[in-house]
Structure formats: C-alpha cells, structure tokens
Design a protein around this motif. Structure first.
Motif, PDB file in Angstrom:
ATOM      1  N   MET A  38       0.835  -1.174   0.000  1.00  0.00           N
ATOM      2  CA  MET A  38       0.000   0.000   0.000  1.00  0.00           C
ATOM      3  C   MET A  38       0.883   1.241   0.000  1.00  0.00           C
ATOM      4  O   MET A  38       1.655   1.475   0.919  1.00  0.00           O
ATOM      5  CB  MET A  38      -0.896  -0.016   1.229  1.00  0.00           C
ATOM      6  N   THR A  39       0.804   2.030  -1.016  1.00  0.00           N
ATOM      7  CA  THR A  39       1.588   3.253  -1.144  1.00  0.00           C
ATOM      8  C   THR A  39       0.807   4.416  -0.561  1.00  0.00           C
ATOM      9  O   THR A  39      -0.401   4.499  -0.713  1.00  0.00           O
ATOM     10  CB  THR A  39       1.904   3.529  -2.625  1.00  0.00           C
ATOM     11  N   PHE A  40       1.517   5.312   0.098  1.00  0.00           N
ATOM     12  CA  PHE A  40       0.885   6.494   0.678  1.00  0.00           C
ATOM     13  C   PHE A  40       1.846   7.666   0.563  1.00  0.00           C
ATOM     14  O   PHE A  40       3.007   7.504   0.194  1.00  0.00           O
ATOM     15  CB  PHE A  40       0.484   6.249   2.131  1.00  0.00           C
ATOM     16  N   GLU A  41       1.350   8.857   0.856  1.00  0.00           N
ATOM     17  CA  GLU A  41       2.172  10.050   0.780  1.00  0.00           C
ATOM     18  C   GLU A  41       2.351  10.644   2.173  1.00  0.00           C
ATOM     19  O   GLU A  41       1.407  10.732   2.949  1.00  0.00           O
ATOM     20  CB  GLU A  41       1.523  11.078  -0.139  1.00  0.00           C
ATOM     21  N   ILE A  42       3.562  11.045   2.471  1.00  0.00           N
ATOM     22  CA  ILE A  42       3.884  11.677   3.741  1.00  0.00           C
ATOM     23  C   ILE A  42       4.185  13.143   3.463  1.00  0.00           C
ATOM     24  O   ILE A  42       4.947  13.459   2.539  1.00  0.00           O
ATOM     25  CB  ILE A  42       5.119  11.023   4.391  1.00  0.00           C
ATOM     26  N   ARG A  43       3.579  14.023   4.250  1.00  0.00           N
ATOM     27  CA  ARG A  43       3.877  15.449   4.127  1.00  0.00           C
ATOM     28  C   ARG A  43       4.535  15.906   5.419  1.00  0.00           C
ATOM     29  O   ARG A  43       4.030  15.656   6.502  1.00  0.00           O
ATOM     30  CB  ARG A  43       2.621  16.277   3.889  1.00  0.00           C
ATOM     31  N   VAL A  44       5.657  16.584   5.288  1.00  0.00           N
ATOM     32  CA  VAL A  44       6.380  17.120   6.433  1.00  0.00           C
ATOM     33  C   VAL A  44       6.622  18.601   6.172  1.00  0.00           C
ATOM     34  O   VAL A  44       7.074  18.981   5.091  1.00  0.00           O
ATOM     35  CB  VAL A  44       7.736  16.399   6.625  1.00  0.00           C
ATOM     36  N   ILE A  45       6.331  19.424   7.143  1.00  0.00           N
ATOM     37  CA  ILE A  45       6.656  20.841   7.068  1.00  0.00           C
ATOM     38  C   ILE A  45       7.861  21.046   7.967  1.00  0.00           C
ATOM     39  O   ILE A  45       7.828  20.694   9.150  1.00  0.00           O
ATOM     40  CB  ILE A  45       5.469  21.717   7.501  1.00  0.00           C
ATOM     41  N   CYS A  46       8.937  21.589   7.399  1.00  0.00           N
ATOM     42  CA  CYS A  46      10.187  21.672   8.154  1.00  0.00           C
ATOM     43  C   CYS A  46      11.016  22.877   7.738  1.00  0.00           C
ATOM     44  O   CYS A  46      10.730  23.529   6.736  1.00  0.00           O
ATOM     45  CB  CYS A  46      10.988  20.397   7.958  1.00  0.00           C
ATOM     46  N   GLN A  47      12.054  23.113   8.506  1.00  0.00           N
ATOM     47  CA  GLN A  47      13.041  24.133   8.159  1.00  0.00           C
ATOM     48  C   GLN A  47      13.889  23.598   7.003  1.00  0.00           C
ATOM     49  O   GLN A  47      14.153  22.390   6.929  1.00  0.00           O
ATOM     50  CB  GLN A  47      13.936  24.436   9.364  1.00  0.00           C
ATOM     51  N   PRO A  48      14.332  24.463   6.103  1.00  0.00           N
ATOM     52  CA  PRO A  48      15.142  23.999   4.967  1.00  0.00           C
ATOM     53  C   PRO A  48      16.380  23.210   5.383  1.00  0.00           C
ATOM     54  O   PRO A  48      16.761  22.256   4.704  1.00  0.00           O
ATOM     55  CB  PRO A  48      15.526  25.298   4.254  1.00  0.00           C
ATOM     56  N   ASP A  49      16.987  23.553   6.499  1.00  0.00           N
ATOM     57  CA  ASP A  49      18.187  22.841   6.956  1.00  0.00           C
ATOM     58  C   ASP A  49      17.914  21.407   7.413  1.00  0.00           C
ATOM     59  O   ASP A  49      18.841  20.613   7.544  1.00  0.00           O
ATOM     60  CB  ASP A  49      18.851  23.587   8.113  1.00  0.00           C
ATOM     61  N   ASP A  50      16.643  21.069   7.655  1.00  0.00           N
ATOM     62  CA  ASP A  50      16.280  19.740   8.157  1.00  0.00           C
ATOM     63  C   ASP A  50      15.898  18.745   7.063  1.00  0.00           C
ATOM     64  O   ASP A  50      15.658  17.575   7.346  1.00  0.00           O
ATOM     65  CB  ASP A  50      15.122  19.848   9.151  1.00  0.00           C
ATOM     66  N   VAL A  51      15.811  19.193   5.822  1.00  0.00           N
ATOM     67  CA  VAL A  51      15.307  18.345   4.733  1.00  0.00           C
ATOM     68  C   VAL A  51      16.108  17.055   4.585  1.00  0.00           C
ATOM     69  O   VAL A  51      15.534  15.959   4.540  1.00  0.00           O
ATOM     70  CB  VAL A  51      15.262  19.129   3.403  1.00  0.00           C
ATOM     71  N   ASP A  52      17.416  17.133   4.516  1.00  0.00           N
ATOM     72  CA  ASP A  52      18.230  15.925   4.313  1.00  0.00           C
ATOM     73  C   ASP A  52      18.075  14.945   5.471  1.00  0.00           C
ATOM     74  O   ASP A  52      17.953  13.738   5.264  1.00  0.00           O
ATOM     75  CB  ASP A  52      19.702  16.274   4.122  1.00  0.00           C
ATOM     76  N   ARG A  53      18.081  15.446   6.691  1.00  0.00           N
ATOM     77  CA  ARG A  53      17.927  14.580   7.871  1.00  0.00           C
ATOM     78  C   ARG A  53      16.573  13.875   7.852  1.00  0.00           C
ATOM     79  O   ARG A  53      16.476  12.674   8.102  1.00  0.00           O
ATOM     80  CB  ARG A  53      18.064  15.420   9.150  1.00  0.00           C
ATOM     81  N   ILE A  54      15.515  14.595   7.494  1.00  0.00           N
ATOM     82  CA  ILE A  54      14.178  14.011   7.452  1.00  0.00           C
ATOM     83  C   ILE A  54      14.075  12.983   6.330  1.00  0.00           C
ATOM     84  O   ILE A  54      13.527  11.896   6.530  1.00  0.00           O
ATOM     85  CB  ILE A  54      13.122  15.122   7.298  1.00  0.00           C
ATOM     86  N   ARG A  55      14.610  13.293   5.169  1.00  0.00           N
ATOM     87  CA  ARG A  55      14.564  12.331   4.055  1.00  0.00           C
ATOM     88  C   ARG A  55      15.304  11.052   4.406  1.00  0.00           C
ATOM     89  O   ARG A  55      14.828   9.960   4.102  1.00  0.00           O
ATOM     90  CB  ARG A  55      15.151  12.948   2.789  1.00  0.00           C
ATOM     91  N   HIS A  56      16.448  11.145   5.073  1.00  0.00           N
ATOM     92  CA  HIS A  56      17.197   9.948   5.469  1.00  0.00           C
ATOM     93  C   HIS A  56      16.424   9.138   6.497  1.00  0.00           C
ATOM     94  O   HIS A  56      16.401   7.905   6.447  1.00  0.00           O
ATOM     95  CB  HIS A  56      18.561  10.328   6.007  1.00  0.00           C
ATOM     96  N   ALA A  57      15.794   9.808   7.441  1.00  0.00           N
ATOM     97  CA  ALA A  57      15.014   9.105   8.463  1.00  0.00           C
ATOM     98  C   ALA A  57      13.819   8.383   7.845  1.00  0.00           C
ATOM     99  O   ALA A  57      13.525   7.234   8.193  1.00  0.00           O
ATOM    100  CB  ALA A  57      14.547  10.084   9.537  1.00  0.00           C
ATOM    101  N   LEU A  58      13.135   9.025   6.917  1.00  0.00           N
ATOM    102  CA  LEU A  58      12.002   8.377   6.247  1.00  0.00           C
ATOM    103  C   LEU A  58      12.466   7.202   5.393  1.00  0.00           C
ATOM    104  O   LEU A  58      11.822   6.147   5.366  1.00  0.00           O
ATOM    105  CB  LEU A  58      11.230   9.382   5.393  1.00  0.00           C
ATOM    106  N   ALA A  59      13.594   7.361   4.707  1.00  0.00           N
ATOM    107  CA  ALA A  59      14.127   6.276   3.875  1.00  0.00           C
ATOM    108  C   ALA A  59      14.555   5.084   4.726  1.00  0.00           C
ATOM    109  O   ALA A  59      14.496   3.942   4.268  1.00  0.00           O
ATOM    110  CB  ALA A  59      15.297   6.776   3.039  1.00  0.00           C
ATOM    111  N   ALA A  60      14.964   5.327   5.960  1.00  0.00           N
ATOM    112  CA  ALA A  60      15.338   4.226   6.848  1.00  0.00           C
ATOM    113  C   ALA A  60      14.112   3.456   7.336  1.00  0.00           C
ATOM    114  O   ALA A  60      14.191   2.261   7.601  1.00  0.00           O
ATOM    115  CB  ALA A  60      16.127   4.755   8.047  1.00  0.00           C
ATOM    116  N   ALA A  61      12.974   4.133   7.426  1.00  0.00           N
ATOM    117  CA  ALA A  61      11.767   3.502   7.954  1.00  0.00           C
ATOM    118  C   ALA A  61      10.844   2.948   6.870  1.00  0.00           C
ATOM    119  O   ALA A  61      10.090   2.008   7.128  1.00  0.00           O
ATOM    120  CB  ALA A  61      10.999   4.503   8.803  1.00  0.00           C
TER     121      ALA A  61
END
Length: 62
Positions: free
Chosen positions: A1-24
C-alpha cells in the motif's frame, strides 16, 4: 500500500528528514514546495511499508 507523507520543516532539516524516512519506509523522490510564509518547506514523499524481510525491526504483527 503506497501512501504520501507530508512534512513541514526548516530547509536545513530536509536531508535529515529524508534519510530518516528512507530508513523507515521504501521511499520515492521527494517534492519540495515553499510554505505560504516562505520560511519553511513542505516536503512530500511517496512511501510504502517495508516488509519484515527488509526491515527486521518492524514486523507485520505490530
């Protein structure tokens, strides 16, 4: 089941958030849009659950 995740964040946090989501999750490309206030980013990521064979810390019974 594919779904979409929306995150509102500071520009400096984008890479950290993408890595965390890719790990999960199995993730696709992330789309970035500026928020209305122009100070943050809206990050949209297509994701799918990993099965227990690719993510042993999460099982189907959880």
């Amino acid at each position: 089941m594919t779904f979409e995740i929306r995150v509102i964040c500071q520009p400096d946090d984008v890479d950290r958030i993408r890595h965390a989501l890719a790990a999960a999750f199995e993730t696709g490309a992330a789309c970035r849009y500026t928020t209305r206030d122009g100070k943050r980013l809206r990050l949209y990521v297509t994701a799918d659950h990993r099965d227990s064979s690719t993510n042993p810390t999460h099982t189907e019974s959880e």
